[in-house]
Design a protein around this motif. Structure first.
Motif, PDB file in Angstrom:
ATOM      1  N   VAL A   4      -9.292 -45.853  18.705  1.00 37.03           N
ATOM      2  CA  VAL A   4      -9.765 -46.499  17.506  1.00 37.03           C
ATOM      3  C   VAL A   4      -8.675 -46.045  16.310  1.00 37.03           C
ATOM      4  O   VAL A   4      -8.491 -44.845  16.239  1.00 37.03           O
ATOM      5  CB  VAL A   4     -11.196 -45.829  16.928  1.00 37.03           C
ATOM      6  CG1 VAL A   4     -11.514 -46.377  15.612  1.00 37.03           C
ATOM      7  CG2 VAL A   4     -12.297 -46.462  17.829  1.00 37.03           C
ATOM      8  N   SER A   5      -8.249 -46.902  15.653  1.00 33.41           N
ATOM      9  CA  SER A   5      -7.157 -46.853  14.603  1.00 33.41           C
ATOM     10  C   SER A   5      -7.731 -46.943  13.284  1.00 33.41           C
ATOM     11  O   SER A   5      -8.444 -48.027  13.062  1.00 33.41           O
ATOM     12  CB  SER A   5      -5.903 -47.590  14.997  1.00 33.41           C
ATOM     13  OG  SER A   5      -5.065 -47.466  14.109  1.00 33.41           O
ATOM     14  N   GLN A   6      -7.583 -46.000  12.349  1.00 34.37           N
ATOM     15  CA  GLN A   6      -8.056 -45.953  10.805  1.00 34.37           C
ATOM     16  C   GLN A   6      -7.028 -45.972   9.985  1.00 34.37           C
ATOM     17  O   GLN A   6      -6.025 -45.131  10.086  1.00 34.37           O
ATOM     18  CB  GLN A   6      -9.191 -44.937  10.750  1.00 34.37           C
ATOM     19  CG  GLN A   6      -9.724 -45.118   9.324  1.00 34.37           C
ATOM     20  CD  GLN A   6     -10.948 -43.948   9.266  1.00 34.37           C
ATOM     21  OE1 GLN A   6     -11.304 -43.477  10.140  1.00 34.37           O
ATOM     22  NE2 GLN A   6     -11.224 -43.779   8.036  1.00 34.37           N
ATOM     23  N   HIS A   7      -6.810 -46.772   8.877  1.00 31.54           N
ATOM     24  CA  HIS A   7      -5.685 -46.903   7.923  1.00 31.54           C
ATOM     25  C   HIS A   7      -6.287 -47.117   6.582  1.00 31.54           C
ATOM     26  O   HIS A   7      -7.250 -47.976   6.470  1.00 31.54           O
ATOM     27  CB  HIS A   7      -4.767 -47.784   8.327  1.00 31.54           C
ATOM     28  CG  HIS A   7      -3.973 -47.321   9.691  1.00 31.54           C
ATOM     29  ND1 HIS A   7      -2.684 -46.715   9.544  1.00 31.54           N
ATOM     30  CD2 HIS A   7      -4.165 -48.174  10.814  1.00 31.54           C
ATOM     31  CE1 HIS A   7      -2.377 -46.365  10.736  1.00 31.54           C
ATOM     32  NE2 HIS A   7      -3.226 -47.258  11.478  1.00 31.54           N
ATOM     33  N   PRO A   8      -5.879 -46.477   5.787  1.00 31.11           N
ATOM     34  CA  PRO A   8      -4.667 -45.502   5.671  1.00 31.11           C
ATOM     35  C   PRO A   8      -5.378 -43.993   5.851  1.00 31.11           C
ATOM     36  O   PRO A   8      -6.505 -44.003   5.978  1.00 31.11           O
ATOM     37  CB  PRO A   8      -4.105 -45.497   4.290  1.00 31.11           C
ATOM     38  CG  PRO A   8      -5.519 -45.929   3.389  1.00 31.11           C
ATOM     39  CD  PRO A   8      -6.242 -46.938   4.097  1.00 31.11           C
ATOM     40  N   SER A   9      -4.449 -43.252   6.092  1.00 33.47           N
ATOM     41  CA  SER A   9      -5.006 -41.804   6.508  1.00 33.47           C
ATOM     42  C   SER A   9      -4.982 -41.137   5.428  1.00 33.47           C
ATOM     43  O   SER A   9      -6.061 -40.042   5.034  1.00 33.47           O
ATOM     44  CB  SER A   9      -4.021 -41.147   7.074  1.00 33.47           C
ATOM     45  OG  SER A   9      -2.553 -41.034   6.717  1.00 33.47           O
ATOM     46  N   TRP A  10      -4.677 -41.621   4.304  1.00 34.72           N
ATOM     47  CA  TRP A  10      -4.838 -40.946   2.903  1.00 34.72           C
ATOM     48  C   TRP A  10      -4.289 -41.910   1.672  1.00 34.72           C
ATOM     49  O   TRP A  10      -3.667 -42.733   2.051  1.00 34.72           O
ATOM     50  CB  TRP A  10      -4.225 -39.681   2.648  1.00 34.72           C
ATOM     51  CG  TRP A  10      -2.731 -39.554   2.635  1.00 34.72           C
ATOM     52  CD1 TRP A  10      -1.889 -39.555   3.726  1.00 34.72           C
ATOM     53  CD2 TRP A  10      -1.879 -39.908   1.466  1.00 34.72           C
ATOM     54  NE1 TRP A  10      -0.610 -39.592   3.362  1.00 34.72           N
ATOM     55  CE2 TRP A  10      -0.425 -39.743   1.921  1.00 34.72           C
ATOM     56  CE3 TRP A  10      -1.986 -40.134   0.214  1.00 34.72           C
ATOM     57  CZ2 TRP A  10       0.527 -40.233   0.968  1.00 34.72           C
ATOM     58  CZ3 TRP A  10      -1.002 -40.473  -0.867  1.00 34.72           C
ATOM     59  CH2 TRP A  10       0.343 -40.284  -0.273  1.00 34.72           C
ATOM     60  N   LEU A  26      -8.481 -50.815  19.305  1.00 28.79           N
ATOM     61  CA  LEU A  26      -7.430 -51.247  19.831  1.00 28.79           C
ATOM     62  C   LEU A  26      -7.227 -51.909  21.281  1.00 28.79           C
ATOM     63  O   LEU A  26      -6.725 -52.679  21.565  1.00 28.79           O
ATOM     64  CB  LEU A  26      -6.223 -50.138  19.739  1.00 28.79           C
ATOM     65  CG  LEU A  26      -5.759 -49.759  18.277  1.00 28.79           C
ATOM     66  CD1 LEU A  26      -4.516 -48.964  18.447  1.00 28.79           C
ATOM     67  CD2 LEU A  26      -5.469 -50.826  17.447  1.00 28.79           C
ATOM     68  N   ASP A  27      -8.222 -51.054  22.025  1.00 24.27           N
ATOM     69  CA  ASP A  27      -8.309 -51.628  23.415  1.00 24.27           C
ATOM     70  C   ASP A  27      -9.744 -52.009  24.319  1.00 24.27           C
ATOM     71  O   ASP A  27      -9.866 -52.019  25.382  1.00 24.27           O
ATOM     72  CB  ASP A  27      -7.613 -50.534  24.446  1.00 24.27           C
ATOM     73  CG  ASP A  27      -8.232 -49.122  23.995  1.00 24.27           C
ATOM     74  OD1 ASP A  27      -7.825 -47.963  24.579  1.00 24.27           O
ATOM     75  OD2 ASP A  27      -9.171 -49.046  23.280  1.00 24.27           O
TER      76      ASP A  27
END
Lengths: 115, 111
Positions: A4-10, A26-27
């Protein structure tokens, strides 16, 4: 595992502006994602359940007009903090599960600072 | 117990020590109990998902037990190593979807 991708990190934003945070599986496909908030020295507090193709379910005490959640596809949920104020400064993190008995997979989290 | 509670809040041990933490959770409407390890600057990572009363799970030097009737779970780390330093979170899964987290136990292992 799964990613699991999260953006932005800050992110640092000015008071009164809006900030969008993205959470992507993502998958795997995630019909449901979860958004949490963490205050210093406290646990992860569930804010809302994001449902693909329908409205999010908010926990008691969470302002749905302040924290807009959109789950437009099976791999993407977004959290928009609208008209941010300094008290919205916090750590926000998303998670998704492949199935109801499975573990949760988390994004990296987003540190929001409102100045 | 209405909330998920963990103890201790923090723990400092020497390399090689064995340690354990406690997680208390509502025993009513129980579905599953999760344990996660959260290292600094990383995402929380699942250790165990436990569903059966009396269940015991093991992954390397880490193991966990579950008592659903009284609402508690223990996490054990045998022979702690510096790389075990992290915050350990437990979460109650009462509705097969939403996880309610405890505040975590912060473990620091000194070489």
């Amino acid at each position: 595992g799964a990613v699991v991708s999260q953006h932005p990190s800050w992110v640092i934003c000015k008071s009164g502006t809006s900030v969008k945070i993205e959470c992507r599986s993502l998958d795997f496909q995630a019909t449901t994602m979860f958004w949490y908030r963490q205050f210093p020295k406290q646990s992860l507090m569930l804010m809302a359940t994001s449902n693909e193709g329908s409205k999010a379910t908010y926990e008691q005490g969470v302002e749905k007009d302040k924290f807009l959640i959109n789950h437009a596809s099976l791999t993407l949920s977004t959290l928009t903090v609208t008209s941010a104020h300094p008290e919205d400064s916090s750590f926000y993190i998303c998670s998704a599960r492949k199935g109801q008995v499975d573990e949760a997979f988390f994004g990296q989290g987003t540190r929001l600072t409102v100045v | 117990i209405l909330n998920v509670e963990q103890s201790p809040q923090s723990l400092h041990v020497q390399e090689g020590d064995s340690t354990n933490f406690t997680c208390s959770f509502p025993s009513s409407n129980f579905y599953a109990l999760h344990w996660y390890r959260w290292e600094t600057a990383k995402s929380p990572e699942a250790l165990f998902v436990m569903t059966l009363n009396g269940d015991e799970k093991k992954k390397g030097r880490i193991s966990a037990t579950l008592n659903t009737k009284e609402g508690y779970s223990y996490l054990y780390i045998k022979g702690s190593q510096p790389e075990d330093s992290a915050t350990y979170l437990c979460a109650s899964d009462r509705w097969g979807g939403k996880l309610i987290f405890g505040q975590g136990t912060e473990l620091s292992v000194k070489p």
